[in-house]
Design an enzyme around this catalytic site. Structure first.
Site, PDB file in Angstrom:
ATOM      1  N   ASP A 214       0.857  -1.186   0.000  1.00 52.40           N
ATOM      2  CA  ASP A 214       0.000   0.000   0.000  1.00 52.40           C
ATOM      3  C   ASP A 214       0.899   1.245   0.000  1.00 52.40           C
ATOM      4  OD1 ASP A 214      -3.041   0.802   0.700  1.00 52.40           O
ATOM      5  OD2 ASP A 214      -1.653   2.208   1.656  1.00 52.40           O
ATOM      6  N   GLU A 257      -4.726   2.496  -4.265  1.00 54.09           N
ATOM      7  CA  GLU A 257      -3.272   2.552  -4.108  1.00 54.09           C
ATOM      8  C   GLU A 257      -2.701   1.247  -3.574  1.00 54.09           C
ATOM      9  OE1 GLU A 257      -4.939   4.403  -0.272  1.00 54.09           O
ATOM     10  OE2 GLU A 257      -5.534   4.143  -2.365  1.00 54.09           O
TER      11      GLU A 257
END
Length: 350
Positions: A214, A257
């Site tokens: 992430d 993301e």
């Protein structure tokens, strides 16, 4: 999947598929034909392993088995408008089946004619009778030769058409499984690859690991500098992930993301080393401000690593990777956490 074989080779695959269906007493429908053609073409290893396992377990493919294999390994990921291509492929397959059936009938008739010729030849009592029999068998031979040439022509035409249609279908399938922004596999592709990797690990007993990653503070970065630069960050991370994985490893954009990496044949230790290499490479990059002085600073990511437990559910496998990622972010971000370190790190995280 690309099919570079010639018409002659493709015809052999088709014949092998028909013979195998006959041996297993399977209906020669387009769905079964597609499975067995793919099987003998040898490009789809996961399909072949699944078919072999089912044949070993059941000595046949039941209708539900065939439908699942077709959906999972042939049509998986196809867009709705691919249905037309699929139907066209099935039409060509039906034409091949009919051509082979016709050839089988013609061969049987020719064999019967040869038997009759042999018997009548023994009974012939004059040169004229023998000449007449020879003329008849020559006519039968010419007819059989014509049928063979017609079959070969049909097989070549059908094989060419199948090759063209499959290439078009494969191009669309690749598009459906690719993330449009980053160019790496998308979530749908990740789900398929992970399912196949888990199945393979269960059969082979080899290790399998998973990385969840992430981008740190991405929303803040995106809100501050704009979506254009946010997209640039995602493309940068995706390229690094793609460049850092090798062989059967698969990097994918999981969503937003978040990214994921599937690592067949790698233990948790090996996967942790890959994750650390990814982390260091990402943190070493800086986004340059082309419109002004300086840069936007370094991008960092947090990563969680876990290994598959044989027989365990895929959901649990993914959840453990997600827990490791959560802990990496909770402990300060820009770090790698493996499953084995979770218990040791919990007191520090509380």
């Amino acid at each position: 999947m690309h099919y570079p074989e010639t018409s002659e080779v493709a015809s052999k695959f088709a014949l092998s598929a028909i013979k195998r269906m006959q041996k297993l007493d399977l209906p020669a429908n387009p769905l079964n034909f597609a499975i067995w053609y793919e099987y003998f073409a040898g490009k789809n290893s996961n399909l072949k392993k699944s078919v072999d396992k089912l044949i070993t377990d059941k000595n046949t493919l039941e209708a539900d088995d065939s439908a699942e294999i077709y959906a999972r390994y042939i049509m998986a990921g196809a867009r709705d408008n691919d249905r037309n291509w699929s139907e066209r492929i099935e039409t060509v397959a039906e034409r091949i089946v009919k051509a082979l059936s016709a050839a089988g009938t013609g061969t049987a008739e020719y064999g019967e004619a040869l038997e009759n010729f042999s018997g009548n030849l023994d009974k012939a009592s004059s040169i004229d009778q023998i000449k007449h029999l020879v003329v008849e068998i020559i006519e039968e031979t010419n007819s059989m030769d014509a049928q063979s040439r017609e079959l070969q022509k049909r097989m070549q035409e059908s094989a060419d058409e199948i090759s063209e249609l499959r290439e078009a279908l494969e191009e669309s399938r690749r598009d459906a499984l690719t993330d449009g922004l980053t160019g790496i596999p998308n979530r749908k592709c990740f789900d398929q690859y992970l399912h196949s990797a888990v199945t393979e690990a269960m059969v082979s007993g080899e290790p399998l690991s998973l990385i969840f990653a992430d981008v740190d503070h991405f929303k803040q970065f995106d809100d501050t500098h704009g979506h254009g630069l946010g997209d640039q960050v995602l493309r940068l991370v995706a390229k690094i992930l793609h460049d850092c994985v090798k062989g059967q490893d698969t990097a994918a954009r999981y969503g937003g993301e978040e990214f994921a990496v599937i690592l067949p044949n790698k233990t948790s230790g090996g996967a942790t080393a890959v994750a650390e290499s990814i982390r260091k490479t990402v943190s070493s990059k800086k986004l340059v401000n082309k419109g002004g002085d300086g840069d936007f600073g370094a991008v960092t990511i947090s990563l969680g690593v876990t290994s598959y437990v044989t027989g365990g559910p895929i959901s649990g496998f993914m959840e453990r990777a997600d827990q490791a990622l959560y802990l990496a972010k909770k402990l300060g971000r820009n770090r790698v956490m493996c499953e084995e370190a979770i218990q040791a790190a919990m007191p520090a995280a509380e």
